[in-house]
Write a protein that holds these residues in place. Sequence first.
Motif, short mmCIF file in Angstrom:
data_model
loop_
_atom_site.label_atom_id
_atom_site.label_comp_id
_atom_site.label_asym_id
_atom_site.label_seq_id
_atom_site.Cartn_x
_atom_site.Cartn_y
_atom_site.Cartn_z
N TYR A 203 7.99 -15.30 -8.96
CA TYR A 203 8.40 -16.58 -9.53
C TYR A 203 9.45 -16.33 -10.60
CZ TYR A 203 4.75 -15.00 -12.77
OH TYR A 203 3.97 -14.24 -13.61
N LYS B 200 -4.86 -15.95 4.47
CA LYS B 200 -4.60 -17.18 3.71
C LYS B 200 -5.46 -17.23 2.46
CE LYS B 200 -4.38 -22.21 4.15
NZ LYS B 200 -4.57 -23.36 5.08
N LYS C 62 9.42 -17.51 -3.46
CA LYS C 62 9.28 -17.36 -2.01
C LYS C 62 7.80 -17.43 -1.67
CE LYS C 62 9.18 -12.28 -2.01
NZ LYS C 62 9.80 -11.05 -1.48
N GLU C 63 7.53 -17.83 -0.45
CA GLU C 63 6.15 -17.98 -0.02
C GLU C 63 5.52 -16.61 0.23
OE1 GLU C 63 2.71 -19.89 0.51
OE2 GLU C 63 4.61 -20.76 -0.17
N THR D 148 3.15 -13.51 1.58
CA THR D 148 2.48 -13.08 2.81
C THR D 148 1.47 -12.02 2.43
OG1 THR D 148 4.19 -11.40 3.22
CG2 THR D 148 4.48 -13.57 4.26
N LYS E 97 -2.50 -16.15 -5.91
CA LYS E 97 -1.76 -17.19 -6.63
C LYS E 97 -2.47 -17.60 -7.91
CE LYS E 97 0.59 -19.53 -2.75
NZ LYS E 97 0.63 -20.79 -1.96
N SER F 16 6.88 -22.71 -10.06
CA SER F 16 6.91 -22.69 -8.61
C SER F 16 7.20 -21.27 -8.17
CB SER F 16 7.98 -23.65 -8.05
OG SER F 16 9.27 -23.24 -8.50
#
Length: 550
Positions: free
Chosen positions: A203, A161, A178-179, A181, A168, A175
């Motif tokens: 993005y 995390k 996709k999230e 990993t 990021k 935005s």
Amino acid sequence: MKKTMLSIMLTAALVSTSCSFIGVSAKENSMNNPNAKDAITVSQNKNSASFEDQKTNIFFKGKSSAKIQITEKDILTYLENNKSSFTNASGKSNFKIISMKKDNLGYTQVKVTQSINNIPIRGSQFVMSIDKDGVIKNIIGSINKNYKPLDNVKAQCISPKEAINIAKKQFTYTSLAKEPTATTQIVIKDGTPTLVYSVNIYYTEPEIGNWEVLIDSLSGNIVSKESNIRYDGATTGTGTAVDGTNKALNLYKSGSNYQMIDSTKPMSGKIKTYTANNRQVQPGSLVTNTTNKFSTEKFKASVSAHYNAGVVYDFYKNLFGRNSIDDKGMNIISTTHYGRSYDNAYWDGEQMVYGDGDGTEFTYFSGDLDVVAHELTHGVTQNTADLVYRNQSGALNESFSDVFGVLVQSYDKCNVKNGGTWKFNANDWVVGDEIYTPNKPGDALRSLADPTLYDQPDNMKDYVNGSSDNGGVHTNSGIPNKAAFLIAKSIGCDKTAKIYYKALTEILSSTADFSAARNALVSAASQIYGDSSNEVSAVNSAFDSVGITE
């Protein structure tokens, strides 16, 4: 199962960065088969990234003296028993199978990655081709041959995390598509294994970005940032403009997408066209299509903005040697589809913004070349005379944009860029005729030939005093506009353009009034054509006609 020695000729060096990878050491299995005659040849891979050691290419060809069962367990056992042919490092779990696929010829293609304690070494992969009888026909790939042994030490690393949050922060975006990993990998630099997290950041706004970020799992430092976008480079395409004509477009191909980026101009920046998708944001999303034909309704405004921006660039470059808006090669950025039914276009100090219009009073604002040239000339003015946007200096700011808006469109209409003759035509001296009241032909936003048609004065005796519209910048601009029309009518568009450009970029000061503009234009004409020239007389006569004195 009979073991086979794969003798490897190594010439090479290896890959990675630093951090301490922590693992558990283990004695490697010995292997004895002095009769093996198979050979793997290797050569250096010169494309390795700077953050890791250069890998060693391996190539085995020929029939092996051993047969193996085509199962994951037996293949891994074979590789571990023969690992000294691949690596000089000690350790366990040196290989992981990524995939096993049987082809239509009966061969099983086994893709394998080198690993340390089941964690893959980045980019260290090879493919084993095994025939239906279990005979290894080929081994082809690239590996890390040498790296330091691992100590039995417990690692204290950042969490996945935390790695994602670090990644990021490396980019600016609206935005994420996709999230992200975080997956663990190993890179090797100077023979030292480094445990890293690989994080993908993807993005689409304000531009498309797809990055792989490697983060040292112990320190949290960035090991590398690599774009996953495979730019194919400049290309061309076509598009349907607002007026329905077909335009040739300079585009950029990125993977399977065609982007409205023109990188062909001789400047450090690029011409880029975005869409706000009817939101009030800028620049928005880069206009992109899966083909190089932008022919549907949703692309019309963007096609016109992109094409017309290139025409304006060429005008200033070809006539005056100007290197983009700031003369330093800055990006020329346009945002189309701004807001909903937005009845305006503007230069915001950095870029162009175009509304779609309401469909009745206005259509897409980017659809008229003189409007595009008008707004981009505001950028030229900002970077030169920087005329203060109020009262007479503000009206001059508007007037110079109108004058060059007309000149650019006339230049393009006469195909001067490709050798055409630049002819003065009084009908050309209007602004916005192609986007104003689209269902009503023959009208415009403003006329330089006759400003009074659209409620502008054409002489100082009708000058409008007041505080609205920054002191009437869009109203009183009609007076110097009329003078410019008379000058061009007398000496032609080419000479008018040269005189106006020199005055704007070299002579005018930021608070110039109408009288100062007359003097600046006379000075420019005098410097270019001589004190007693017809061009100087034309300027003086025009300004006399509209009541602007020295």
